[in-house]
Write a protein that holds these residues in place. Structure first.
Motif, PDB file in Angstrom:
ATOM      1  N   GLN A  86       0.731  -1.291   0.040  1.00  0.00           N
ATOM      2  CA  GLN A  86      -0.038   0.018  -0.194  1.00  0.00           C
ATOM      3  C   GLN A  86       0.943   1.433  -0.113  1.00  0.00           C
ATOM      4  OE1 GLN A  86      -3.359  -0.300   2.733  1.00  0.00           O
ATOM      5  NE2 GLN A  86      -2.625  -2.191   3.403  1.00  0.00           N
ATOM      6  N   VAL A  87       1.935   1.398   0.887  1.00  0.00           N
ATOM      7  CA  VAL A  87       2.807   2.452   0.771  1.00  0.00           C
ATOM      8  C   VAL A  87       3.509   2.640  -0.594  1.00  0.00           C
ATOM      9  CG1 VAL A  87       4.982   3.308   1.530  1.00  0.00           C
ATOM     10  CG2 VAL A  87       3.390   2.042   3.130  1.00  0.00           C
TER      11      VAL A  87
ATOM     12  N   CYS B  15       2.290   1.828  -3.682  1.00  0.00           N
ATOM     13  CA  CYS B  15       1.261   2.134  -4.584  1.00  0.00           C
ATOM     14  C   CYS B  15       1.222   3.769  -4.299  1.00  0.00           C
ATOM     15  CB  CYS B  15       0.009   1.507  -4.433  1.00  0.00           C
ATOM     16  SG  CYS B  15       0.407  -0.235  -4.937  1.00  0.00           S
ATOM     17  N   TRP B  16       0.739   4.113  -2.999  1.00  0.00           N
ATOM     18  CA  TRP B  16       0.705   5.527  -2.640  1.00  0.00           C
ATOM     19  C   TRP B  16       2.012   6.264  -3.185  1.00  0.00           C
ATOM     20  CZ3 TRP B  16       3.457   8.352   1.219  1.00  0.00           C
ATOM     21  CH2 TRP B  16       2.776   9.765   1.479  1.00  0.00           C
ATOM     22  N   GLN B  17       3.043   5.886  -3.120  1.00  0.00           N
ATOM     23  CA  GLN B  17       4.251   6.564  -3.526  1.00  0.00           C
ATOM     24  C   GLN B  17       4.449   6.732  -5.162  1.00  0.00           C
ATOM     25  OE1 GLN B  17       7.473   4.303  -1.363  1.00  0.00           O
ATOM     26  NE2 GLN B  17       7.549   5.872   0.135  1.00  0.00           N
TER      27      GLN B  17
ATOM     28  N   GLY C 178      -3.764  -3.533  -4.539  1.00  0.00           N
ATOM     29  CA  GLY C 178      -2.975  -2.405  -5.607  1.00  0.00           C
ATOM     30  C   GLY C 178      -1.942  -3.034  -6.503  1.00  0.00           C
TER      31      GLY C 178
ATOM     32  N   ARG D  87      -1.230   9.091   6.603  1.00  0.00           N
ATOM     33  CA  ARG D  87      -1.400   9.776   5.323  1.00  0.00           C
ATOM     34  C   ARG D  87      -1.768   9.145   4.136  1.00  0.00           C
ATOM     35  NH1 ARG D  87       3.754  12.984   5.577  1.00  0.00           N
ATOM     36  NH2 ARG D  87       3.498  13.009   3.347  1.00  0.00           N
ATOM     37  N   ALA D  88      -0.940   8.199   4.212  1.00  0.00           N
ATOM     38  CA  ALA D  88      -1.163   7.158   2.733  1.00  0.00           C
ATOM     39  C   ALA D  88      -2.588   6.456   3.101  1.00  0.00           C
ATOM     40  CB  ALA D  88       0.283   6.148   2.810  1.00  0.00           C
ATOM     41  N   GLY D  89      -3.005   6.380   3.980  1.00  0.00           N
ATOM     42  CA  GLY D  89      -4.226   5.671   4.004  1.00  0.00           C
ATOM     43  C   GLY D  89      -4.099   4.253   4.300  1.00  0.00           C
ATOM     44  N   ILE D  90      -3.062   3.677   5.057  1.00  0.00           N
ATOM     45  CA  ILE D  90      -2.913   2.401   4.877  1.00  0.00           C
ATOM     46  C   ILE D  90      -3.683   1.760   5.948  1.00  0.00           C
ATOM     47  CG2 ILE D  90      -0.929   0.755   5.939  1.00  0.00           C
ATOM     48  CD1 ILE D  90      -0.217   2.445   3.496  1.00  0.00           C
TER      49      ILE D  90
END
Ligand SMILES: [Zn+2]
Ligand SMILES: [Zn+2]
Length: 328
Positions: free
Chosen positions: A179-180, A182-184, A207, A292-295
């Motif tokens: 998840q991190v 993908c967020w990056q 993701g 913040r990353a919505g993990i």
């Protein structure tokens, strides 16, 4: 208090009534609400990590509230929610400690290994190594952030700017770090045990651009790979799939032996490296990024006295996301 105790490697944990831990000046007594179950716990139980204190209360992903404080504790107040990670003590003055690499301190002590951990109703921890936990996570959801998330994040950072990230072993750490990544804005390629279709589906839900067996090649070259599976044979496997200049990051604390491989798959400035432990800075950074990353963390809850069952299911790969002992 009740605790699950390891008497000697190779045996099951034993439910026991033990005294509350004593507190040093910098120690906090936590009422444990949840404690994550990590693959490292299996390595300790199996004797693959060979220097545990014994008898030992395992568990190094502890979320709880402050129940009592040593006389020097000022960072936290009674009732506050805290997290306790794997790194429980460092010397503060060796070459590693003074150069921002306290994760490598020779005199480090570790929660749930050389210090008693969180498979218990209460746990003591040095305030200097505790973290405040982000809101928006239940105690059980927060627990896996403390090792799976944190050390996974350190491993992801070690992969550098890689845009296409391969992840071998899709367990607790991978489900957070995918998840991190993908967020990056990275693309994730998830490799599972051959035939683990449920794991591959789970990776895609989180993701991943592609998911498949660890014995197969990804549809395109990848820029870096992170190995969460403790299987040394995956190092040459991953090296064969990464682009020139790419890194294979071994995130586990123990691995089976690495088989020999031809130099040609390392050539091209490819790197193989490990990740050891965490620094407090890793923790502060990651616990800010997670919300913040919505993990979201997916957890399977177990009671304290079901710790052996949770560990057995983790060993067999029968946990979706992370196993967590929930005490309240
Ligand atoms: Zn761990
Ligand atoms: Zn040190």
């Amino acid at each position: 208090m009740r605790a699950m105790v390891l008497d000697s490697p190779g045996s099951a944990l034993r439910l026991a009534e033990v005294p509350l831990p004593g507190l040093g000046a910098d120690d906090i007594l936590l009422k444990v609400h949840a404690c994550g179950v990590c693959r490292t716990d299996l390595h300790i139980l199996d004797g693959e990590l060979s220097a545990p204190r014994l008898p030992l209360i395992p568990g190094h992903e502890i979320v709880g509230t402050v129940a009592a404080k040593g006389e020097q504790v000022e960072r936290f107040s009674i009732g506050q929610r805290l997290g306790v990670p794997w790194l429980g003590h460092t010397c503060g003055h060796c070459r590693y400690c003074i150069s921002g690499r306290e994760n490598l301190c020779d005199a480090a002590r570790f929660t749930g290994y050389t210090l008693n951990g969180g498979y218990a109703e209460y746990a003591a921890a040095d305030q200097r190594y505790c973290f405040t936990m982000p809101d928006g996570y239940t105690d059980a959801q927060a627990a896996p952030l403390l090792c799976a998330g944190l050390i996974g994040y350190r491993a992801l950072s070690a992969a550098g700017e890689a845009e296409r990230i391969g992840i071998y072993g899709f367990g607790a750490a991978a489900h957070i770090i995918a998840q991190v990544a993908c967020w990056q804005g990275r693309r994730v390629f998830a490799f599972t045990k051959p035939g683990d279709l449920a794991g591959q589906r789970f990776a895609r839900e989180l993701g991943a651009a592609w998911a498949g067996d660890s014995t197969t090649a990804p549809p395109e070259e990848i820029d870096a790979a992170i190995l969460f599976a403790p299987v040394g044979a995956l190092i040459p496997e991953a090296l064969r799939h990464i682009a020139k200049g790419g890194t294979v990051v071994c995130a586990g604390i123990h691995m089976s032996d690495v088989p020999g491989f031809p130099y040609s798959i390392l050539w091209g400035e490819r790197t193989v490296r490990s990740i050891a432990n965490l620094t407090r800075r890793d923790g502060e950074e990651f616990l800010k990024i997670a919300p913040r990353a919505g993990i979201r963390t997916e957890v399977e809850p177990f009671r304290l006295d079901e710790a052996n069952e949770a560990l057995a299911r983790l060993r067999d790969g029968r946990i979706r996301g992370a196993a967590v002992l929930v005490m309240k």
